[in-house]
Design a protein around this motif. Structure first.
Motif, PDB file in Angstrom:
ATOM      1  N   LEU A 139      35.861   2.942  22.884  1.00  0.00           N
ATOM      2  CA  LEU A 139      34.570   3.501  22.451  1.00  0.00           C
ATOM      3  C   LEU A 139      33.463   2.437  22.407  1.00  0.00           C
ATOM      4  N   ARG A 140      33.729   1.308  23.036  1.00  0.00           N
ATOM      5  CA  ARG A 140      32.702   0.252  23.023  1.00  0.00           C
ATOM      6  C   ARG A 140      31.530   0.624  23.927  1.00  0.00           C
ATOM      7  N   GLY A 141      30.381   0.007  23.664  1.00  0.00           N
ATOM      8  CA  GLY A 141      29.186   0.263  24.459  1.00  0.00           C
ATOM      9  C   GLY A 141      28.483   1.550  24.076  1.00  0.00           C
ATOM     10  N   ARG A 142      28.848   2.108  22.910  1.00  0.00           N
ATOM     11  CA  ARG A 142      28.223   3.368  22.457  1.00  0.00           C
ATOM     12  C   ARG A 142      27.470   3.154  21.145  1.00  0.00           C
ATOM     13  N   LYS A 143      27.073   1.931  20.890  1.00  0.00           N
ATOM     14  CA  LYS A 143      26.235   1.605  19.716  1.00  0.00           C
ATOM     15  C   LYS A 143      26.972   1.734  18.385  1.00  0.00           C
ATOM     16  N   ILE A 144      28.291   1.748  18.433  1.00  0.00           N
ATOM     17  CA  ILE A 144      29.032   1.835  17.164  1.00  0.00           C
ATOM     18  C   ILE A 144      29.038   0.460  16.485  1.00  0.00           C
ATOM     19  N   GLY A 145      29.244  -0.594  17.275  1.00  0.00           N
ATOM     20  CA  GLY A 145      29.217  -1.948  16.715  1.00  0.00           C
ATOM     21  C   GLY A 145      27.863  -2.250  16.080  1.00  0.00           C
ATOM     22  N   GLU A 146      26.814  -1.847  16.757  1.00  0.00           N
ATOM     23  CA  GLU A 146      25.469  -2.110  16.226  1.00  0.00           C
ATOM     24  C   GLU A 146      25.242  -1.318  14.937  1.00  0.00           C
ATOM     25  N   LEU A 194      27.815 -16.141  10.523  1.00  0.00           N
ATOM     26  CA  LEU A 194      29.117 -15.719  11.065  1.00  0.00           C
ATOM     27  C   LEU A 194      29.575 -16.736  12.096  1.00  0.00           C
ATOM     28  N   GLU A 195      30.849 -16.637  12.449  1.00  0.00           N
ATOM     29  CA  GLU A 195      31.393 -17.457  13.525  1.00  0.00           C
ATOM     30  C   GLU A 195      31.780 -16.547  14.678  1.00  0.00           C
ATOM     31  N   VAL A 196      31.550 -17.042  15.882  1.00  0.00           N
ATOM     32  CA  VAL A 196      31.883 -16.242  17.060  1.00  0.00           C
ATOM     33  C   VAL A 196      32.399 -17.180  18.152  1.00  0.00           C
ATOM     34  N   ARG A 197      33.362 -16.681  18.916  1.00  0.00           N
ATOM     35  CA  ARG A 197      33.912 -17.504  20.000  1.00  0.00           C
ATOM     36  C   ARG A 197      32.834 -17.842  21.030  1.00  0.00           C
ATOM     37  N   LYS A 215      43.918  -4.413  18.074  1.00  0.00           N
ATOM     38  CA  LYS A 215      43.366  -4.105  19.401  1.00  0.00           C
ATOM     39  C   LYS A 215      42.089  -4.912  19.658  1.00  0.00           C
ATOM     40  N   CYS A 216      41.541  -5.513  18.602  1.00  0.00           N
ATOM     41  CA  CYS A 216      40.243  -6.191  18.721  1.00  0.00           C
ATOM     42  C   CYS A 216      40.347  -7.706  18.800  1.00  0.00           C
ATOM     43  N   PHE A 217      41.376  -8.283  18.167  1.00  0.00           N
ATOM     44  CA  PHE A 217      41.421  -9.740  18.036  1.00  0.00           C
ATOM     45  C   PHE A 217      42.783 -10.298  18.426  1.00  0.00           C
ATOM     46  N   PRO A 218      42.812 -11.482  19.035  1.00  0.00           N
ATOM     47  CA  PRO A 218      44.099 -12.102  19.389  1.00  0.00           C
ATOM     48  C   PRO A 218      44.867 -12.589  18.161  1.00  0.00           C
ATOM     49  N   THR A 252      30.323 -13.433  24.616  1.00  0.00           N
ATOM     50  CA  THR A 252      28.884 -13.197  24.815  1.00  0.00           C
ATOM     51  C   THR A 252      28.475 -11.780  24.411  1.00  0.00           C
ATOM     52  N   VAL A 253      29.410 -10.831  24.469  1.00  0.00           N
ATOM     53  CA  VAL A 253      29.085  -9.463  24.035  1.00  0.00           C
ATOM     54  C   VAL A 253      28.658  -9.490  22.556  1.00  0.00           C
ATOM     55  N   ALA A 254      29.501 -10.100  21.716  1.00  0.00           N
ATOM     56  CA  ALA A 254      29.167 -10.166  20.289  1.00  0.00           C
ATOM     57  C   ALA A 254      27.911 -11.018  20.064  1.00  0.00           C
ATOM     58  N   THR A 279      34.187 -10.180   9.754  1.00  0.00           N
ATOM     59  CA  THR A 279      34.824  -9.487  10.871  1.00  0.00           C
ATOM     60  C   THR A 279      33.998  -8.280  11.297  1.00  0.00           C
ATOM     61  N   ILE A 280      34.151  -7.906  12.546  1.00  0.00           N
ATOM     62  CA  ILE A 280      33.550  -6.662  13.054  1.00  0.00           C
ATOM     63  C   ILE A 280      34.317  -6.281  14.320  1.00  0.00           C
ATOM     64  N   GLY A 281      34.680  -5.037  14.410  1.00  0.00           N
ATOM     65  CA  GLY A 281      35.421  -4.602  15.592  1.00  0.00           C
ATOM     66  C   GLY A 281      35.243  -3.115  15.841  1.00  0.00           C
ATOM     67  N   VAL A 282      35.372  -2.732  17.097  1.00  0.00           N
ATOM     68  CA  VAL A 282      35.225  -1.332  17.514  1.00  0.00           C
ATOM     69  C   VAL A 282      36.400  -0.976  18.418  1.00  0.00           C
ATOM     70  N   GLU A 283      36.881   0.227  18.272  1.00  0.00           N
ATOM     71  CA  GLU A 283      37.935   0.760  19.141  1.00  0.00           C
ATOM     72  C   GLU A 283      37.581   0.461  20.612  1.00  0.00           C
ATOM     73  N   LEU A 337      24.895  -8.983  20.622  1.00  0.00           N
ATOM     74  CA  LEU A 337      24.669  -8.062  19.498  1.00  0.00           C
ATOM     75  C   LEU A 337      23.988  -8.812  18.344  1.00  0.00           C
ATOM     76  N   TYR A 338      24.524  -9.970  17.991  1.00  0.00           N
ATOM     77  CA  TYR A 338      23.959 -10.718  16.858  1.00  0.00           C
ATOM     78  C   TYR A 338      22.530 -11.185  17.163  1.00  0.00           C
ATOM     79  N   ALA A 339      22.286 -11.570  18.416  1.00  0.00           N
ATOM     80  CA  ALA A 339      20.938 -12.058  18.788  1.00  0.00           C
ATOM     81  C   ALA A 339      19.883 -10.972  18.569  1.00  0.00           C
TER      82      ALA A 339
HETATM   83  C1  LIG Z   1      31.409  -6.949  19.578  1.00  0.00           C
HETATM   84  C2  LIG Z   1      31.649  -5.445  19.423  1.00  0.00           C
HETATM   85  C3  LIG Z   1      31.867  -5.147  17.920  1.00  0.00           C
HETATM   86  C4  LIG Z   1      30.414  -4.681  19.923  1.00  0.00           C
HETATM   87  O1  LIG Z   1      30.588  -3.316  19.648  1.00  0.00           O
HETATM   88  P1  LIG Z   1      30.033  -2.165  20.641  1.00  0.00           P
HETATM   89  O2  LIG Z   1      30.110  -0.888  19.897  1.00  0.00           O
HETATM   90  O3  LIG Z   1      30.738  -2.216  21.944  1.00  0.00           O
HETATM   91  O4  LIG Z   1      28.529  -2.642  20.866  1.00  0.00           O
HETATM   92  P2  LIG Z   1      27.236  -1.717  20.952  1.00  0.00           P
HETATM   93  O5  LIG Z   1      27.465  -0.601  21.908  1.00  0.00           O
HETATM   94  O6  LIG Z   1      26.812  -1.356  19.581  1.00  0.00           O
HETATM   95  O7  LIG Z   1      26.168  -2.702  21.615  1.00  0.00           O
HETATM   96  C5  LIG Z   1      25.253  -3.424  20.809  1.00  0.00           C
HETATM   97  C6  LIG Z   1      24.785  -4.640  21.564  1.00  0.00           C
HETATM   98  O8  LIG Z   1      25.891  -5.514  21.859  1.00  0.00           O
HETATM   99  C7  LIG Z   1      25.666  -6.147  23.131  1.00  0.00           C
HETATM  100  N1  LIG Z   1      26.648  -5.642  24.092  1.00  0.00           N
HETATM  101  C8  LIG Z   1      27.465  -4.567  23.960  1.00  0.00           C
HETATM  102  N2  LIG Z   1      28.257  -4.434  25.050  1.00  0.00           N
HETATM  103  C9  LIG Z   1      27.895  -5.420  25.894  1.00  0.00           C
HETATM  104  C10 LIG Z   1      28.354  -5.806  27.191  1.00  0.00           C
HETATM  105  N3  LIG Z   1      29.332  -5.136  27.836  1.00  0.00           N
HETATM  106  N4  LIG Z   1      27.787  -6.897  27.773  1.00  0.00           N
HETATM  107  C11 LIG Z   1      26.815  -7.598  27.143  1.00  0.00           C
HETATM  108  N5  LIG Z   1      26.344  -7.287  25.901  1.00  0.00           N
HETATM  109  C12 LIG Z   1      26.876  -6.203  25.293  1.00  0.00           C
HETATM  110  C13 LIG Z   1      24.281  -5.726  23.550  1.00  0.00           C
HETATM  111  O9  LIG Z   1      23.351  -6.642  22.978  1.00  0.00           O
HETATM  112  C14 LIG Z   1      24.148  -4.367  22.879  1.00  0.00           C
HETATM  113  O10 LIG Z   1      22.802  -3.966  22.695  1.00  0.00           O
HETATM  114  P3  LIG Z   1      22.008  -3.239  23.926  1.00  0.00           P
HETATM  115  O11 LIG Z   1      22.830  -2.052  24.278  1.00  0.00           O
HETATM  116  O12 LIG Z   1      20.691  -2.906  23.328  1.00  0.00           O
HETATM  117  O13 LIG Z   1      21.948  -4.240  25.039  1.00  0.00           O
HETATM  118  C15 LIG Z   1      32.879  -4.971  20.259  1.00  0.00           C
HETATM  119  O14 LIG Z   1      32.705  -5.424  21.572  1.00  0.00           O
HETATM  120  C16 LIG Z   1      34.220  -5.454  19.758  1.00  0.00           C
HETATM  121  O15 LIG Z   1      34.859  -4.827  18.908  1.00  0.00           O
HETATM  122  N6  LIG Z   1      34.714  -6.609  20.303  1.00  0.00           N
HETATM  123  C17 LIG Z   1      36.015  -7.149  19.927  1.00  0.00           C
HETATM  124  C18 LIG Z   1      35.958  -7.759  18.561  1.00  0.00           C
HETATM  125  C19 LIG Z   1      34.934  -8.859  18.501  1.00  0.00           C
HETATM  126  O16 LIG Z   1      34.809  -9.672  19.413  1.00  0.00           O
HETATM  127  N7  LIG Z   1      34.193  -8.906  17.376  1.00  0.00           N
HETATM  128  C20 LIG Z   1      33.176  -9.921  17.151  1.00  0.00           C
HETATM  129  C21 LIG Z   1      33.795 -11.085  16.489  1.00  0.00           C
HETATM  130  S1  LIG Z   1      32.624 -12.394  16.190  1.00  0.00           S
END
Ligand SMILES: CC(C)(COP(=O)(O)OP(=O)(O)OC[C@H]1O[C@@H](n2cnc3c(N)ncnc32)[C@H](O)[C@@H]1OP(=O)(O)O)[C@@H](O)C(=O)NCCC(=O)NCCS
Length: 177
Positions: free
Chosen positions: A87-94, A114-117, A32-35, A121-123, A80-84, A126-128
């Motif tokens: 449930l994204r945007g709830r600080k689980i990834g962080e 790490l490598e990121v596409r 559900k997270c990656f192509p 920009t969402v990931a 790797t890192i991924g969230v359901e 997070l990394y920044a």
């Molecule tokens: C990347 C991923 C793990 C983030 O998980 P998440 O639980 O949704 O993220 P969080 O709620 O913990 O947010 C942490 C930070 O990520 C960034 N972020 C999260 N959602 C965002 C959005 N919709 N737009 C922009 N930045 C976003 C922000 O910097 C955020 O911090 P802030 O809330 O202080 O601004 C998730 O989007 C995911 O599983 N993506 C698919 C898999 C993937 O791309 N993995 C990374 C591979 S390199």
């Protein structure tokens, strides 16, 4: 301590090491997270790789997030890192990232990569937050669509500023969940 919090709050997010019993569920979530998801056998291999460390986030017994890394010398390679998705945007990834970086420090790591596409920009955001900066570009790295990979690094993980940030955010995120 974690168990007490789990009993008090059923929505508590538990972070724990990934084990054999988790890999099929994680592989399903990965789809559900990656192509180009990893196979179940790839996860089995990783769980048994002594240089690797994989964790899951679990809520009410359901796997809702995962991440992993290889620790080689003083470097962590986040694989790797991924969230359901729901449930994204709830600080689980962080929370998962912070838990991984914390364990990396326990293992003597000083820097992480790490490598990121390019379009992810969402990931990247997070990394920044944890000092990751793009240091190189791998042209056409992702086979499914020929997308470039940004190679990001965070250095100075042992510097007081980084340690303070990680400790503070870990406490805040654990309290949040
Ligand atoms: C990347 C991923 C793990 C983030 O998980 P998440 O639980 O949704 O993220 P969080 O709620 O913990 O947010 C942490 C930070 O990520 C960034 N972020 C999260 N959602 C965002 C959005 N919709 N737009 C922009 N930045 C976003 C922000 O910097 C955020 O911090 P802030 O809330 O202080 O601004 C998730 O989007 C995911 O599983 N993506 C698919 C898999 C993937 O791309 N993995 C990374 C591979 S390199």
């Amino acid at each position: 301590m974690a168990l007490e919090k789990e009993i008090e709050s059923p929505d508590f997010v538990l972070i724990r090491k990934m084990c054999n019993e988790d890999v099929e569920t994680v592989a399903e979530l990965d789809k559900k997270c990656f192509p180009t998801p990893w196979t179940v056998s790839a996860y089995y291999t990783e769980v048994h790789n002594p240089s690797a460390y994989y964790i899951i986030a679990e809520q009410n017994g359901v796997v809702i997030g995962f991440a992993g890394m290889w620790c080689i010398m003083d470097e962590a390679h986040i694989t790797t890192i991924g969230v359901e998705p729901e449930l994204r945007g709830r600080k689980i990834g962080e929370l998962v990232l912070v838990s991984l970086l914390d364990e990396a420090l326990n293992r003597g790591v000083h820097r992480a990569t790490l490598e990121v596409r390019r379009t992810n920009t969402v990931a990247q955001n997070l990394y920044a937050k944890y000092g990751f900066k793009t240091m190189a570009v791998r042209k056409g790295y992702y086979g499914n669509n020929n997308e470039d990979a940004f190679v990001m690094w965070t250095d100075d993980m042992c510097e007081p500023d980084f340690l303070r940030l990680l400790r503070q955010r870990k406490d805040e995120l654990e309290a949040y969940h």
